[in-house]
Design an enzyme around this catalytic site. Sequence first.
Site, PDB file in Angstrom:
ATOM      1  N   THR A  63     -28.288 -34.735  41.972  1.00 16.10           N
ATOM      2  CA  THR A  63     -27.535 -33.484  42.138  1.00 16.10           C
ATOM      3  C   THR A  63     -28.444 -32.291  41.843  1.00 16.10           C
ATOM      4  OG1 THR A  63     -25.433 -34.541  41.646  1.00 16.10           O
ATOM      5  CG2 THR A  63     -25.547 -32.153  41.329  1.00 16.10           C
ATOM      6  N   LYS A 107     -27.706 -34.198  46.549  1.00 15.65           N
ATOM      7  CA  LYS A 107     -26.358 -33.625  46.553  1.00 15.65           C
ATOM      8  C   LYS A 107     -26.435 -32.138  46.231  1.00 15.65           C
ATOM      9  CE  LYS A 107     -21.799 -34.308  44.356  1.00 15.65           C
ATOM     10  NZ  LYS A 107     -21.658 -33.306  43.292  1.00 15.65           N
ATOM     11  N   SER A 114     -21.153 -40.796  37.311  1.00  9.85           N
ATOM     12  CA  SER A 114     -21.716 -39.494  36.925  1.00  9.85           C
ATOM     13  C   SER A 114     -22.717 -39.660  35.790  1.00  9.85           C
ATOM     14  CB  SER A 114     -20.589 -38.565  36.466  1.00  9.85           C
ATOM     15  OG  SER A 114     -21.135 -37.456  35.774  1.00  9.85           O
ATOM     16  N   HIS A 146     -20.321 -28.328  44.951  1.00 10.47           N
ATOM     17  CA  HIS A 146     -19.856 -28.804  43.649  1.00 10.47           C
ATOM     18  C   HIS A 146     -18.384 -28.422  43.433  1.00 10.47           C
ATOM     19  CE1 HIS A 146     -21.975 -30.432  39.942  1.00 10.47           C
ATOM     20  NE2 HIS A 146     -20.782 -30.195  39.426  1.00 10.47           N
ATOM     21  N   TYR A 192     -28.659 -36.166  36.992  1.00  9.76           N
ATOM     22  CA  TYR A 192     -29.149 -34.805  36.741  1.00  9.76           C
ATOM     23  C   TYR A 192     -30.551 -34.964  36.190  1.00  9.76           C
ATOM     24  CZ  TYR A 192     -24.471 -32.752  37.181  1.00  9.76           C
ATOM     25  OH  TYR A 192     -23.255 -32.323  37.643  1.00  9.76           O
TER      26      TYR A 192
END
Length: 414
Positions: free
Chosen positions: A169, A287, A119, A311, A143
């Site tokens: 994402t 995503k 992540s 999510h 991100y």
Amino acid sequence: DRIYRDGVSGRAPAVPTDPAGLEEAAMAVLPGKAAAYLAGGAGSEATMRANRAAFDRWSIVPRVLRDVSARDLSVELFGQKLPAPIALAPSGVLELAHEEADLAVARAAAEAGVPFIFSNQASVPMEDCAAAMGSSPRWFQLYWSTEDELVHSFIRRAEDCGAEALVITLDTTMLGWRPRDLNRGSLPFSQGQGIAQYTSDPVFARIVRNRILHEPVGKPDVRLTRDTVRTLVSMTQHYPGRFLPNLLSAQPRAAVETFLRIYSRPSLTWDDIATARDLTRLPIVLKGVLHPDDARRAADLGIDGVVVSNHGGRQIDGGIASLDALPAVKAAAGDMRVMLDSGVRTGADILKAIALGADLVLIGRPYAWGLALAGSEGVSEVIANLRAELDLTMGLSGLRTISEITSEAIVPQA
Ligand code: FNR
């Protein structure tokens, strides 16, 4: 076999083997704030419930007498053979579940050979996780920051630590409305948790330093816990050349404030995604794609895969269930690989997702529950249980390989 043998020998498993029991057991050991963040969803949590209800609306129709004595769960993805159609979803702030956080997950993923998606909001820098994984597959989730240079740095680091795909994402341009956290005043990032990828980044360090030099930090609008300071101090020691020297109290505060300001770019458009192709040689996965037109657009740009995901119901309340969105996205996906997450809890769920067009599923909260209950061993057990249950469900349904799982294996419930 081992799981069954333990089951008859009276040896209790490290974690409950049913999803409800697993979550309940984790809830019982987690502090309230951690439980709220990990388990919670957006708004009234209607999307979270819809994710589960969607799986329940499909039934498996087994076939018999097909010699299912030998079964094979492996799949091929992005040029790699994976042992099962399972990957571990990127989850931020895993230090809330267990002090070893991402490192424990990395070890369990490597042991099982399933991809771990690091992540962007991890509690442990990706380099440390990668070092614990040998040559086992890992991907990096991004991100898209407001700072292009930071985006480039993250991608470079991911490539350097052997990531095999870049997952961007798209559903978190802003953090969703999450009452469980809001009501406690306990959004973790504001206390400096989950920012290890940033505090270990040289570009981020420069941005923070400039902020301290050129902008008055002013009155803190974030609360700093002792944990925050400890994390940042340890990051500084860990990466002596890569973070600010002479840590001052203003620096962690500035780091947290800077993170909150730049972690995401709400103005992101398809033009930015078009540039991503030039930023890396890695396969790119988007995503959070739920509309078939978005899948078509991605395919047109040469994107390699999508994750059909809401999510885990954490962003939009009243959003479409991930599984309900899957068939149309699959139909629009062309050559892209299609993955799914949000609400996957059992082997039967995985079979249904594959029957509706998924090549692979991502597991989110269940491995966090395993982590909370028994660290790395707990994560290993969760992965092993899902694989065992998928293997049995396939065999009992007359299916020997993943490619034999087609839409003929399921029917909508009457
Ligand atoms: C997430 N998710 C997530 N996704 C992402 O792209 N980056 C992230 O940092 C996080 N962080 C995160 C933290 C926590 C605590 C959860 C529960 C989820 C979403 C995650 O990748 C995945 O889409 C969902 O968790 C899938 O749904 P289930 O399996 O949890 O129902």
